[in-house]
Design a protein around this motif. Sequence first.
Motif, short mmCIF file in Angstrom:
data_model
loop_
_atom_site.label_atom_id
_atom_site.label_comp_id
_atom_site.label_asym_id
_atom_site.label_seq_id
_atom_site.Cartn_x
_atom_site.Cartn_y
_atom_site.Cartn_z
N GLU A 86 43.36 29.76 53.45
CA GLU A 86 43.78 31.03 53.89
C GLU A 86 45.36 31.14 53.64
O GLU A 86 46.05 32.41 53.35
CB GLU A 86 43.55 31.22 55.43
N ASN A 87 46.16 30.01 53.49
CA ASN A 87 47.55 29.97 53.16
C ASN A 87 47.70 30.17 51.66
O ASN A 87 49.02 30.42 51.28
CB ASN A 87 48.38 28.88 53.62
N LEU A 88 46.75 30.13 51.14
CA LEU A 88 46.81 30.11 49.40
C LEU A 88 46.18 31.25 48.94
O LEU A 88 45.91 31.27 47.68
CB LEU A 88 46.53 28.59 48.96
N LEU A 89 45.90 31.89 49.41
CA LEU A 89 44.96 33.24 48.83
C LEU A 89 45.94 33.92 47.86
O LEU A 89 47.17 34.06 48.03
CB LEU A 89 44.80 34.37 50.10
N SER A 90 45.07 34.53 46.72
CA SER A 90 45.63 35.20 45.55
C SER A 90 46.15 34.26 44.68
O SER A 90 46.71 34.59 43.41
CB SER A 90 47.04 36.17 46.10
N GLU A 91 46.20 32.79 44.87
CA GLU A 91 46.33 31.96 43.80
C GLU A 91 45.45 30.75 43.47
O GLU A 91 44.81 30.36 44.42
CB GLU A 91 47.79 31.23 44.06
N PRO A 92 45.27 30.12 42.47
CA PRO A 92 44.15 29.21 42.35
C PRO A 92 44.55 28.11 43.34
O PRO A 92 45.59 27.59 43.64
CB PRO A 92 44.49 28.64 40.90
#
Length: 258
Positions: A86-92
């Motif tokens: 969830e902390n990394l959404l929008s990036e691989p």
Amino acid sequence: MAEPAREELSALAAIFCGPDEWETDGTVFRILTKAEGLMGADVPLELVFHLPVNYPSCLPGISVHSEHLTRAQSVTVKEKLLQQAENLLSEPMVHELVLWIQQNLRHVLNQSDTGSGSTFATGMTVDDGLWLTLLRLDHMRAKTKYVKTVEKWASDLKLTGRLMFMGKIILILLQGDRSNIKEYLILQKTSRVDVDSSGKKCKEKMISVLFETKVQREHKRFLAFEVKEYSSLDELQKEFETAGLEKLFSEFVLGLLR
């Protein structure tokens, strides 16, 4: 599948290139890795990622399997990975998640077993210190251009280390922030950095990650990224020994010469 996701899959195929480490079927793929468990011993992990159409704008499905974990422990690991995602959404994020569980499995299991709020890293952007990665390239047809490109990438990403040539052996030793090393790997796999046999620009398809670890006390800190050519195996071995990487040389480099 979005282009960032395709590029990530290409990079992952290079990173997890050992026997049985990687298996994919389009948007579902399996990674076999290990992480330190409660007793200090390595715990084999099978991580299965299901990438939805809108990935990485939405979370991947994650399954965790290990003969060394109870069902409850596997569920806890899965939940923690999803929280981290969830902390990394929008990036691989797949490689980041694998690195994270490699570093934090012991803390996750300790929390699972005790129910306490054991502290461990919650974000991949925290400084986990220097990391070290050893890559092997199969060949360089456009050597001059290729070398300049590698030097530029290392400079832009603040990576130090060596680009090493000895006979037909080509090795890249990178040292720096692990997120920057990941970015380097993506560039290496997705950029048209070389030419094919007909002279047309092409992407690097013959790269493999031989080794990856957090820099240890005995490892030398490289001050710059340098390109070096060695006339003998002894010279190459001395380079590794000077850097405190004797074990790395004996386990991963010597085998390339057999």
